[in-house]
Scaffold this active site. Structure first.
Site, PDB file in Angstrom:
ATOM      1  N   ASP A 158     -36.692   3.697  16.164  1.00  0.00           N
ATOM      2  CA  ASP A 158     -35.737   4.532  15.433  1.00  0.00           C
ATOM      3  C   ASP A 158     -36.301   5.930  15.239  1.00  0.00           C
ATOM      4  OD1 ASP A 158     -33.809   2.663  15.274  1.00  0.00           O
ATOM      5  OD2 ASP A 158     -34.192   2.061  13.200  1.00  0.00           O
ATOM      6  N   LYS A 208     -25.321  -2.871  22.807  1.00  0.00           N
ATOM      7  CA  LYS A 208     -26.597  -2.686  22.099  1.00  0.00           C
ATOM      8  C   LYS A 208     -26.719  -3.860  21.136  1.00  0.00           C
ATOM      9  CE  LYS A 208     -28.985   0.614  19.052  1.00  0.00           C
ATOM     10  NZ  LYS A 208     -28.813   1.874  18.332  1.00  0.00           N
ATOM     11  N   TRP A 209     -27.641  -4.747  21.425  1.00  0.00           N
ATOM     12  CA  TRP A 209     -27.800  -6.000  20.651  1.00  0.00           C
ATOM     13  C   TRP A 209     -28.927  -5.774  19.657  1.00  0.00           C
ATOM     14  CZ3 TRP A 209     -25.486 -10.989  21.765  1.00  0.00           C
ATOM     15  CH2 TRP A 209     -26.025 -12.048  21.026  1.00  0.00           C
ATOM     16  N   ASP A 210     -28.561  -5.640  18.385  1.00  0.00           N
ATOM     17  CA  ASP A 210     -29.522  -5.260  17.354  1.00  0.00           C
ATOM     18  C   ASP A 210     -29.924  -6.474  16.507  1.00  0.00           C
ATOM     19  OD1 ASP A 210     -31.034  -3.586  15.770  1.00  0.00           O
ATOM     20  OD2 ASP A 210     -29.389  -2.289  15.156  1.00  0.00           O
ATOM     21  N   MET A 211     -31.024  -6.379  15.798  1.00  0.00           N
ATOM     22  CA  MET A 211     -31.448  -7.432  14.868  1.00  0.00           C
ATOM     23  C   MET A 211     -32.387  -6.779  13.855  1.00  0.00           C
ATOM     24  SD  MET A 211     -33.637  -9.789  13.685  1.00  0.00           S
ATOM     25  CE  MET A 211     -35.035 -10.302  14.660  1.00  0.00           C
ATOM     26  N   ASN A 212     -31.972  -6.804  12.587  1.00  0.00           N
ATOM     27  CA  ASN A 212     -32.643  -5.932  11.621  1.00  0.00           C
ATOM     28  C   ASN A 212     -33.297  -6.612  10.420  1.00  0.00           C
ATOM     29  OD1 ASN A 212     -32.256  -3.118  12.553  1.00  0.00           O
ATOM     30  ND2 ASN A 212     -30.118  -3.749  12.584  1.00  0.00           N
ATOM     31  N   CYS A 243     -32.373  -4.140  20.758  1.00  0.00           N
ATOM     32  CA  CYS A 243     -32.861  -3.256  19.700  1.00  0.00           C
ATOM     33  C   CYS A 243     -33.175  -4.143  18.504  1.00  0.00           C
ATOM     34  CB  CYS A 243     -31.747  -2.267  19.362  1.00  0.00           C
ATOM     35  SG  CYS A 243     -32.075  -1.291  17.890  1.00  0.00           S
ATOM     36  N   TRP A 291     -42.249  -0.131  11.506  1.00  0.00           N
ATOM     37  CA  TRP A 291     -40.971   0.551  11.723  1.00  0.00           C
ATOM     38  C   TRP A 291     -41.195   2.066  11.847  1.00  0.00           C
ATOM     39  CZ3 TRP A 291     -37.934   3.669   8.165  1.00  0.00           C
ATOM     40  CH2 TRP A 291     -36.692   4.020   8.689  1.00  0.00           C
ATOM     41  N   ASP A 308     -21.850   2.821  17.823  1.00  0.00           N
ATOM     42  CA  ASP A 308     -22.894   2.054  17.125  1.00  0.00           C
ATOM     43  C   ASP A 308     -22.291   1.366  15.903  1.00  0.00           C
ATOM     44  OD1 ASP A 308     -25.658   1.597  15.714  1.00  0.00           O
ATOM     45  OD2 ASP A 308     -26.206   2.383  17.669  1.00  0.00           O
ATOM     46  N   ASP A 309     -23.088   1.082  14.944  1.00  0.00           N
ATOM     47  CA  ASP A 309     -22.710   0.311  13.752  1.00  0.00           C
ATOM     48  C   ASP A 309     -21.489   0.912  13.037  1.00  0.00           C
ATOM     49  OD1 ASP A 309     -22.859  -1.459  11.708  1.00  0.00           O
ATOM     50  OD2 ASP A 309     -24.908  -0.963  11.101  1.00  0.00           O
TER      51      ASP A 309
HETATM   52  C1  DGJ Z   1     -31.007  -0.150  13.619  1.00  0.00           C
HETATM   53  C2  DGJ Z   1     -31.110   0.476  14.981  1.00  0.00           C
HETATM   54  O1  DGJ Z   1     -32.427   0.595  15.350  1.00  0.00           O
HETATM   55  C3  DGJ Z   1     -30.387   1.818  14.967  1.00  0.00           C
HETATM   56  O2  DGJ Z   1     -30.509   2.440  16.216  1.00  0.00           O
HETATM   57  C4  DGJ Z   1     -28.949   1.605  14.626  1.00  0.00           C
HETATM   58  O3  DGJ Z   1     -28.290   0.875  15.622  1.00  0.00           O
HETATM   59  C5  DGJ Z   1     -28.843   0.886  13.287  1.00  0.00           C
HETATM   60  N1  DGJ Z   1     -29.618  -0.335  13.278  1.00  0.00           N
HETATM   61  C6  DGJ Z   1     -27.411   0.553  12.965  1.00  0.00           C
HETATM   62  O4  DGJ Z   1     -27.304  -0.170  11.810  1.00  0.00           O
END
Ligand code: DGJ
Length: 763
Positions: A528, A466-470, A506, A188, A355-356
């Site tokens: 990020d 923006k399709w995120d996955m964290n 993302c 990361w 965004d979020d």
């Molecule tokens: C992780 C992404 O990489 C960021 O750019 C942002 O969208 C955050 N999530 C939002 O929670």
């Protein structure tokens, strides 16, 4: 083109050939490199002679038929080839040998339909192999595209007993010669670290086990002849159209043949193939260039832009984004967003991305994922109200979402705890960023996601997602693969009917920067980490495999949140210009001079957008230690020169520009970039007639009213002179301000546009 003659198979595209033949029933690899003729097969084939001592012969009739020493397109286990096998199977708990022999071939107009992403527009060779004793059929698909070849494998159980797949690679590729392996691993905010490893008889593996292609091990890699440079040398590039856990191994044999295996990670993998069922592996893409790393990148970039990303977005200009995340995080109201939108529009941005934080009670990352009801406290007029108002300012509207995840603290999780992925033995859930992954292997969960996202997309004028996955997966092997298949199903169902929505993938930055996602999303958030020094490295690494049109690249605040490094706004802009430009900082905190600099960046980007998004990219260096990124179209060239720490009294520096016509004349002009008066610190006292405090009010006022240009330079020269290297304006040497010099401190940079001088213009 695919040619088949006397059991010699020849795949040809623009400039390269891939050849194999059937020897004693086995597909023997012959050659992959610069284009040759089908009739060259015999001359290119390795000659095992009368065999090697210590080998297990496949047939007593032929000393040469020893599978251990032949370069093969596929190999089984337990039949004399003791190298790593691309396939491991078991029946009733015991490993079984496999022995696939040629049974025929077909030339197809396109790839058969698949649940996995496949490159677009291929002509296809289907090579049929069968193992009668095991009751298995294996098809090796080879695809031909203008600049790459593809491979994948499909296994069918034609027997009567279930077979368990423990490992099944997409391709086994064997290349002769010494190689150096180039991989891009990291983590990361530290994605894509270019690592170089010599290929030897010790096996080298690159693997992701997190459930995503991962920031730890990008699936793309290169094998280069030792000593290869940007412009010379034999270089092979490989990638995988897959977004889950993957595996690569590279190992050289005693005979000097390097076996390359690439596919789904075998870690904890076990997939039962019932009689009559088939299993398909993800597609491998592979390219060759005899013109070094630059030549290889060009081939891979062309492939991704022309044969991978969604057709609607091929060659289509990408909008300049303002994204709310780094400027606002979760802390916003509609009026704050609109104020930001107004400034963003005034500066020239074209799309506002919320965004979020817009749904449920999501005021931090601890909850509400999965509860996609708009937060009317923050957005009293909903998404539609916000989208319309932004539209009236001339801005498109984009939205962040993370549909694959669910917060532990969410209505969705309380209602359907069984919809989340859990440990197989029911252990307590381990959370990542306070969240779990939804079980995308469950059709009801997929229906819920598709339906929720469709409702959101239909509720407002949304032109970008923006399709995120964290988080990483908590399940293993088979479940991880089934999850990826579920993800692809969801993406097809939502976006196939909405091709005009620009999807940016993302995953905590670049945790899923892969060709599987690029099949759906033309651009991906690289990292990020938006510190330009880090981005210079990350984007350089990614550029070996992926074109700048795929890089989400935003300008953020300084000092940077991830590195605490202060960098010039011009450099933050210059790095982001080489990608899909965006801004991600609180615009209300900018000084007038900074707003003017951003306006200039955006104006420059708009003027050169085609070149900066779709031009031919190359990497080089100046003779003064500057890193050079160059983008070139028929119409023009744009080159960026980037420096690290500023030395005292830097020497002369030349910029060499490739690809120009030696006999034509060209005009080079630098981008007009602005400095703050305050950047000169105490030097102000020496150059101004009055004594000013560099941090005082007078300097801030001067910052608001004066424009100090940096590195303004115009020159004309022949293409031959540009190839040799034209002199850049002098860098700051401690003696005073010179608008025609490069007033650089640490991490300074400049960008130049180079265009042919029309014959009517005076030289
Ligand atoms: C992780 C992404 O990489 C960021 O750019 C942002 O969208 C955050 N999530 C939002 O929670």
């Amino acid at each position: 083109m695919i040619t088949v003659k006397n059991e010699v198979f020849h795949l040809q595209n623009n400039g390269s050939s891939y050849l194999f033949r059937i020897r004693d029933g086995y597909p023997e690899h012959l050659y992959f490199g610069t284009q040759v003729e089908t009739g060259d097969a015999e001359a290119l084939a390795p000659a095992p002679g009368c065999g090697w001592g210590g080998s297990t012969l496949y047939s007593e009739r032929s000393n040469a038929c020893c599978l251990d020493i032949l370069p093969l397109e596929w190999s089984g286990a337990g039949r004399g080839d003791y190298r790593e096998s691309p396939l491991e199977l078991s029946v009733e708990g015991s490993p079984v040998s496999t022995d696939f022999r040629f049974s025929g071939y077909e030339i197809l107009k396109e790839q058969p339909a698949s649940a996995l992403p496949l490159s677009r527009g291929q002509s296809v060779l289907a090579l049929r192999l069968s193992d009668k004793e095991a009751g298995l059929r294996l098809t090796l698909y080879y695809g031909v595209l203008p600049t790459v070849f593809t491979r994948r494998a499909v296994l069918e159980n034609c027997g009567e007993r279930p077979v368990s797949i423990r490992k099944f690679m997409s391709a086994c590729t064997e290349l002769q010669g010494p190689f150096v392996l180039h991989t891009f691993s990291g983590g990361w905010v530290a994605e894509a670290q270019h690592t170089v490893t010599p290929v030897t008889m010790a096996r080298v593996c690159l693997e992701s086990t997190t459930g995503a292609s991962s920031n730890r091990a990008n699936p793309g890699f290169m094998l280069a002849a030792p000593g290869s440079t940007e412009t010379d040398g034999a270089v092979y590039g490989f990638n995988l159209l897959y977004s889950g856990s993957h595996y690569l191994s590279v190992q050289q044999s005693l005979q000097g043949v390097t076996r390359v295996l690439q596919g789904i990670s075998p870690a904890n993998f076990e997939w039962t193939l019932a009689p009559g069922e088939t299993f398909e592996t993800p597609e491998v893409v592979m390219a060759y260039s005899g013109r070094g790393f630059g030549g290889l990148s060009e081939r891979l970039h062309t492939y991704i832009n022309q044969n991978l990303i969604p057709p609607y977005w091929q060659n289509r200009p990408r909008p300049i984004i303002y994204n709310s995340w780094e400027g606002c995080m979760f802390d916003f109201t509609e009026s704050r967003l609109l104020r930001l939108g107004k400034t963003a529009a005034r500066l020239g941005c074209e799309l506002f991305v919320l965004d979020d934080g817009w749904f449920g009670a999501r005021d931090s990352d601890t909850g509400s994922l999965g509860d996609y009801a708009v937060n009317f406290k923050k957005l009293p007029h909903g998404l539609q109200g916000l989208g319309k108002k932004l539209g009236a300012m001339g801005l498109g509207f984009g939205l962040w979402m993370e549909p694959e995840s669910v917060s532990h603290d969410s209505e969705l999780y309380r209602a359907h705890p069984d919809w989340a992925l859990h440990d197989s033995l029911g252990r307590e859930n381990l959370l990542g960023r306070h969240q779990l992954l939804l079980d995308l292997t469950n059709p009801s969960v997929r229906d819920y996601i598709v339906q929720s996202v469709n409702v959101i997309l239909d509720s407002a004028p949304i032109s970008y997602v923006k399709w995120d996955m964290n988080r990483h997966s908590c399940v293993l092997g088979k479940m991880q693969h089934a999850f990826v298949l579920g993800l692809y199903d969801v993406l097809h169902r939502i976006f196939d009917s909405r091709p005009e929505i620009l999807l940016e993938s993302c995953s905590s930055g670049g945790n899923r920067f892969d060709c599987g996602m690029l099949y759906f999303s033309p651009q991906i958030w690289c990292s990020d980490d938006t510190d330009p020094v880090e981005r210079l490295r990350i984007q350089t690494s990614l550029s070996y495999l992926y074109p700048p049109s795929t890089f989400g690249a935003h300008v953020s605040a300084s000092p940077h949140a991830q590195t605490l490094r202060a960098t010039p706004l011009s450099t933050r802009g210059n790095v982001s210009l080489f990608g899909c430009l965006g801004y991600e900082l609180d615009l209300s905190e900018l000084l007038p001079v900074e707003q003017a600099e951003i306006r200039n960046q955006i104006a420059f980007y708009k003027e050169h957008r085609r070149t900066l998004q779709y031009g031919r990219f190359s990497r080089s260096e100046t003779d003064g230690g500057g890193i050079v990124w160059q983008m070139q179209t028929e119409a023009e060239t744009v080159a960026g020169v980037f420096h690290g720490l500023q030395p005292a009294a830097p020497g002369y520096e030349r910029l060499a520009v490739s690809g120009l016509d030696a006999e034509k004349r060209y005009r080079m002009e630098s981008r007009r970039q602005l400095l703050r008066v305050g950047d000169f610190g105490t030097l102000l006292r020496h150059v101004l007639p009055v004594k000013l405090n560099p941090n005082g009010l007078a300097v801030s006022a001067a910052d608001s009213h004066y424009k100090m240009y940096d590195g303004a330079q115009v020159l004309t020269a022949s293409g031959a002179a540009f190839a040799a290297g034209v002199q850049l304006a002098p860098r700051f040497t401690g003696t005073g301000y010179d608008a025609n010099g490069r007033m650089q401190s640490d991490f300074g940079s400049n960008v130049y546009a180079i265009k042919e001088v029309s014959t009517h213009e005076p030289h």
